[in-house]
Design a protein around this motif. Sequence first.
Motif, PDB file in Angstrom:
ATOM      1  N   VAL A 155      43.423  38.130  48.078  1.00 47.94           N
ATOM      2  CA  VAL A 155      43.829  39.310  47.308  1.00 47.94           C
ATOM      3  C   VAL A 155      43.978  38.934  45.844  1.00 47.94           C
ATOM      4  CG1 VAL A 155      45.673  40.979  46.944  1.00 47.94           C
ATOM      5  CG2 VAL A 155      44.930  40.449  49.266  1.00 47.94           C
ATOM      6  N   GLY A 156      44.583  37.764  45.585  1.00 47.52           N
ATOM      7  CA  GLY A 156      44.731  37.309  44.199  1.00 47.52           C
ATOM      8  C   GLY A 156      43.397  37.126  43.516  1.00 47.52           C
ATOM      9  N   GLY A 157      42.416  36.552  44.229  1.00 49.89           N
ATOM     10  CA  GLY A 157      41.083  36.371  43.656  1.00 49.89           C
ATOM     11  C   GLY A 157      40.424  37.688  43.309  1.00 49.89           C
ATOM     12  N   VAL A 158      40.601  38.694  44.164  1.00 51.67           N
ATOM     13  CA  VAL A 158      40.046  40.028  43.908  1.00 51.67           C
ATOM     14  C   VAL A 158      40.699  40.637  42.672  1.00 51.67           C
ATOM     15  CG1 VAL A 158      39.873  42.387  44.799  1.00 51.67           C
ATOM     16  CG2 VAL A 158      39.437  40.453  46.320  1.00 51.67           C
ATOM     17  N   ILE A 159      42.023  40.582  42.614  1.00 52.89           N
ATOM     18  CA  ILE A 159      42.755  41.189  41.498  1.00 52.89           C
ATOM     19  C   ILE A 159      42.349  40.550  40.171  1.00 52.89           C
ATOM     20  CG2 ILE A 159      45.058  41.349  40.453  1.00 52.89           C
ATOM     21  CD1 ILE A 159      46.133  41.874  43.304  1.00 52.89           C
ATOM     22  N   VAL A 160      42.244  39.227  40.129  1.00 51.62           N
ATOM     23  CA  VAL A 160      41.881  38.538  38.889  1.00 51.62           C
ATOM     24  C   VAL A 160      40.483  38.940  38.437  1.00 51.62           C
ATOM     25  CG1 VAL A 160      41.303  36.294  37.906  1.00 51.62           C
ATOM     26  CG2 VAL A 160      43.416  36.576  39.197  1.00 51.62           C
ATOM     27  N   ASN A 161      39.519  38.951  39.338  1.00 56.45           N
ATOM     28  CA  ASN A 161      38.149  39.286  38.967  1.00 56.45           C
ATOM     29  C   ASN A 161      38.029  40.721  38.462  1.00 56.45           C
ATOM     30  OD1 ASN A 161      35.763  37.250  39.603  1.00 56.45           O
ATOM     31  ND2 ASN A 161      37.372  36.861  41.109  1.00 56.45           N
ATOM     32  N   ILE A 162      38.727  41.645  39.105  1.00 52.81           N
ATOM     33  CA  ILE A 162      38.634  43.043  38.671  1.00 52.81           C
ATOM     34  C   ILE A 162      39.386  43.252  37.361  1.00 52.81           C
ATOM     35  CG2 ILE A 162      39.146  45.430  39.290  1.00 52.81           C
ATOM     36  CD1 ILE A 162      38.647  44.697  42.187  1.00 52.81           C
ATOM     37  N   ALA A 163      40.501  42.560  37.188  1.00 52.79           N
ATOM     38  CA  ALA A 163      41.230  42.662  35.921  1.00 52.79           C
ATOM     39  C   ALA A 163      40.357  42.188  34.763  1.00 52.79           C
ATOM     40  CB  ALA A 163      42.515  41.838  35.991  1.00 52.79           C
ATOM     41  N   LEU A 164      39.597  41.119  34.971  1.00 54.08           N
ATOM     42  CA  LEU A 164      38.693  40.632  33.925  1.00 54.08           C
ATOM     43  C   LEU A 164      37.598  41.653  33.636  1.00 54.08           C
ATOM     44  CD1 LEU A 164      38.337  36.873  34.976  1.00 54.08           C
ATOM     45  CD2 LEU A 164      39.662  37.805  33.076  1.00 54.08           C
ATOM     46  N   ALA A 165      37.059  42.266  34.685  1.00 52.41           N
ATOM     47  CA  ALA A 165      36.017  43.278  34.489  1.00 52.41           C
ATOM     48  C   ALA A 165      36.558  44.479  33.725  1.00 52.41           C
ATOM     49  CB  ALA A 165      35.459  43.720  35.845  1.00 52.41           C
ATOM     50  N   MET A 166      37.793  44.867  34.011  1.00 50.98           N
ATOM     51  CA  MET A 166      38.392  46.003  33.315  1.00 50.98           C
ATOM     52  C   MET A 166      38.717  45.677  31.862  1.00 50.98           C
ATOM     53  SD  MET A 166      40.778  48.043  35.993  1.00 50.98           S
ATOM     54  CE  MET A 166      40.104  48.809  37.464  1.00 50.98           C
ATOM     55  N   ASP A 167      38.742  44.400  31.528  1.00 48.80           N
ATOM     56  CA  ASP A 167      38.980  43.987  30.147  1.00 48.80           C
ATOM     57  C   ASP A 167      37.682  43.587  29.452  1.00 48.80           C
ATOM     58  OD1 ASP A 167      40.774  43.615  28.017  1.00 48.80           O
ATOM     59  OD2 ASP A 167      40.866  41.457  28.392  1.00 48.80           O
ATOM     60  N   GLN A 168      36.554  43.844  30.131  1.00 49.10           N
ATOM     61  CA  GLN A 168      35.224  43.495  29.621  1.00 49.10           C
ATOM     62  C   GLN A 168      35.082  42.005  29.310  1.00 49.10           C
ATOM     63  OE1 GLN A 168      36.416  46.776  27.468  1.00 49.10           O
ATOM     64  NE2 GLN A 168      36.326  47.195  29.656  1.00 49.10           N
ATOM     65  N   ARG A 169      35.734  41.171  30.116  1.00 48.26           N
ATOM     66  CA  ARG A 169      35.529  39.725  30.057  1.00 48.26           C
ATOM     67  C   ARG A 169      34.510  39.354  31.132  1.00 48.26           C
ATOM     68  NH1 ARG A 169      38.807  38.395  25.472  1.00 48.26           N
ATOM     69  NH2 ARG A 169      40.606  39.779  25.612  1.00 48.26           N
ATOM     70  N   ILE A 170      33.867  38.221  30.950  1.00 51.54           N
ATOM     71  CA  ILE A 170      32.858  37.757  31.907  1.00 51.54           C
ATOM     72  C   ILE A 170      33.497  36.700  32.796  1.00 51.54           C
ATOM     73  CG2 ILE A 170      30.613  36.642  32.181  1.00 51.54           C
ATOM     74  CD1 ILE A 170      29.934  37.688  29.345  1.00 51.54           C
ATOM     75  N   SER A 171      33.626  37.015  34.066  1.00 47.89           N
ATOM     76  CA  SER A 171      34.243  36.067  34.996  1.00 47.89           C
ATOM     77  C   SER A 171      33.235  34.990  35.380  1.00 47.89           C
ATOM     78  CB  SER A 171      34.728  36.791  36.256  1.00 47.89           C
ATOM     79  OG  SER A 171      33.626  37.378  36.941  1.00 47.89           O
ATOM     80  N   ALA A 172      33.750  33.776  35.537  1.00 49.43           N
ATOM     81  CA  ALA A 172      32.928  32.656  35.999  1.00 49.43           C
ATOM     82  C   ALA A 172      33.686  31.989  37.139  1.00 49.43           C
ATOM     83  CB  ALA A 172      32.667  31.668  34.869  1.00 49.43           C
ATOM     84  N   ASN A 173      33.415  32.420  38.374  1.00 53.51           N
ATOM     85  CA  ASN A 173      34.074  31.838  39.530  1.00 53.51           C
ATOM     86  C   ASN A 173      33.506  30.447  39.769  1.00 53.51           C
ATOM     87  OD1 ASN A 173      35.872  33.972  41.146  1.00 53.51           O
ATOM     88  ND2 ASN A 173      34.173  35.043  40.151  1.00 53.51           N
ATOM     89  N   LEU A 174      34.368  29.443  39.697  1.00 49.43           N
ATOM     90  CA  LEU A 174      33.942  28.051  39.759  1.00 49.43           C
ATOM     91  C   LEU A 174      33.928  27.549  41.202  1.00 49.43           C
ATOM     92  CD1 LEU A 174      36.000  26.771  36.701  1.00 49.43           C
ATOM     93  CD2 LEU A 174      33.554  27.295  36.755  1.00 49.43           C
TER      94      LEU A 174
END
Length: 767
Positions: A295-314
């Motif tokens: 759930v935490g991973g989902v929330i972080v990725n969507i929060a970044l998308a809503m801030d127009q940041r580019i997520s890079a899951n390592l």
Amino acid sequence: MNGWLIALAVSAAVFFALVALAIISPRRFVRLPFNILLSLLYRKRIFGLENLPTDGGCLVISNHVSWIDGILILWMLPRNVRFIVDGANFSSSIGTYLGNAFDTIFMMSQIKSIGRAIKAGREAIVDGDVVGVFPEGTISRTGQLQAFKPGITKIIKGTDAPVVPMWMDGMWGSIFSFSGGKFFYKWPKQFRRTLTLYIDKPVPADTPLEILRTRVQALGARATIDHRSQLPILAKGMIRVCRRRGGQMQAADSMGTEVSGREMLIRILALRRTLRREVFSDDEKYVGVLLPPSVGGVIVNIALAMDQRISANLNYTVSSDVMNHCIAEVGIKHVLTSERFLSKLDVKIDAEVILLDTLKDKVTKLDKAIAFIQATVVPASLLDRILGLSNVDGDDILTIIFTSGSTGMPKGVLLSNANISHNVDAIERAVKLDMNDTVLGVLPFFHSFGYSVTLWGAMSLGPRGIYHFNPLDSKQIGKLAEKYGVTVLLATPTFLRGYLRRVTPEQFSKLDVVVVGAEKMPAELFESFEKKFGVRPVEGYGATELSPLVSVNIPPSRSSAAHQADRVEGSVGRPLPGVSARVVSPDSGDELRAGEDGMLMVTGPNVMRGYANQEEMTGKAIQDGWYVTGDIANVDDQGFIHITGRLSRFSKIGGEMVPHVRIEEELSRLFCEGDDDETLRICVTAVPDAKKGERLIVLHVPTTKEIDDIRKGLSEAGLPNLFIPGRDGFIEVEAIPMLGTGKLDLKAAKDVAASLATSAGASDGDD
């Protein structure tokens, strides 16, 4: 009084003129109201009209997604098209009149009637008419292009008239299409649709049927690429899903976290505000994420998308050197993780680590209050503008996924909003995910399938998402599936083997869809899984560079096929809507016929934007809009893709190309014969050989089987002598090298083989 008489006389004259026109020239009589009505309902655009011959006979072929495709093409083209149609749909007096007005060629189901229609079509072409056919023979239920019926080649046979491929775009989603699982009985999604007709250059009459199909399919891919800006912005969809879900559970994970739709949206918005204030600079683009599927991973990725940041899951299964290579590749400044997860990893990170556990304390009461109001009170459309989502372009980069590194150092694949959005839309059409589904997310988010489908597919289409960090932890996965009533499982064959051994039928009792990829599915695994759980898996295919989905077989329980198959076991399915695939000769680049092996090429809105900071490598991978997959495949006469190997998984021995996968299939059968152990036991690779160029090496786990018996079994299975590894080519290892994504680690396997194999020994095929 005279005025009334004049008006009556004029009306009578107009009436009799229309009656006369209806009798003398039905086509003009029908075209007038049709042109007016269709112009009110639709906007039209045409590309390639110059490709339609201005005179002389020709055959036009097009995709078929709605009941009125023929009428629309007649409206859009300057020349009349004599469509060959099912006469049963025009059995009424009005239908017959309308059909005759355009010199339609009626065909009934009887063989004689079909033959007469084909003959009539051929004669019409010879006479200089344009004849039209929907070669799929039925309306598509998913928007996918189906197999072409062979009748079109019979129509054109013996003529020198060209065939003109066309694609009608814009009708999927209309009441006349099967979108939503039904025709007609649904509300229109939009008024005055824009319809675009793409017309390709004419091809000769003797062009093979499968090549004709590829030409039409490529037009569909071009149409979807052109209209990619119309694909939904996923973050917007997620807001609406959370609103619909409300207080009901939207996501959960094996660490005990459960959140409702409302709670998830509040947490996302609060995290977005906190990260903007406490962590990020305004110009920071790429943000590292080091979290498992949760759930935490989902929330972080969507929060970044809503801030127009580019997520890079390592990728947390690789070494520090590899991880830091990825971080340096795009200039990541911050990596978001948790103390609990980081403590389990033996990595040194060359970036500032932000622990979410600590960041949680910096979320203020004001952050929570504003997030609550935004999530529950502010209208969704206004919230889009507040968050800046209305300004997001489909081509804006949403995430960077690093390749698995199975053949070398990972490359950063830039995937846009439109790339991922197309994949989500395609999986919705094929698998029909909705609010009633529960998706089990065991694929890591650094894997493109996990990111696109189990994260965004679940969160923007409406299913509940249930997450677990270890796809090999069969016992825990079984418990989660039973507890939450999992209906959809996305996995690899390797993972399924573990579930077969440790998950009970009761735990998977609600399972309805199982889609596998990443490696070839053994035939016996289909049977074993269905026998135990009552669900037959289907295979799909993709690549990180393709966001990742290219094709999938439609799960039996979700099939809406009519008159045509939508699943062929052993294949990886037909290309998804908007995607086109073709197989070409690796040497000449010429497109190959059905069933012929060659290099698989893919085009569509799912093709990546490129490799990060690797223009030259991007240019090699994408040629004229087509991605060179590196996979050897063939497309059968029904349009289903069959992957037969990877170019890097062939050995050139004595001048012959020897496929590793073909040998592995037989070895897997021989090694597993007589027992229930479903773990991966063998891997075929190669080492240099002074005499023949390369020598086959088989890495295998400890076994009681005799190597001589195994080699004899390969021979009895019909493998050529060149395909049979020498006795000293069988090397025992403790475990087969695997990546965290469940795929074979080809580079590691080759390194192990090189270090263990001796340069001496028998050549391939020697006893």
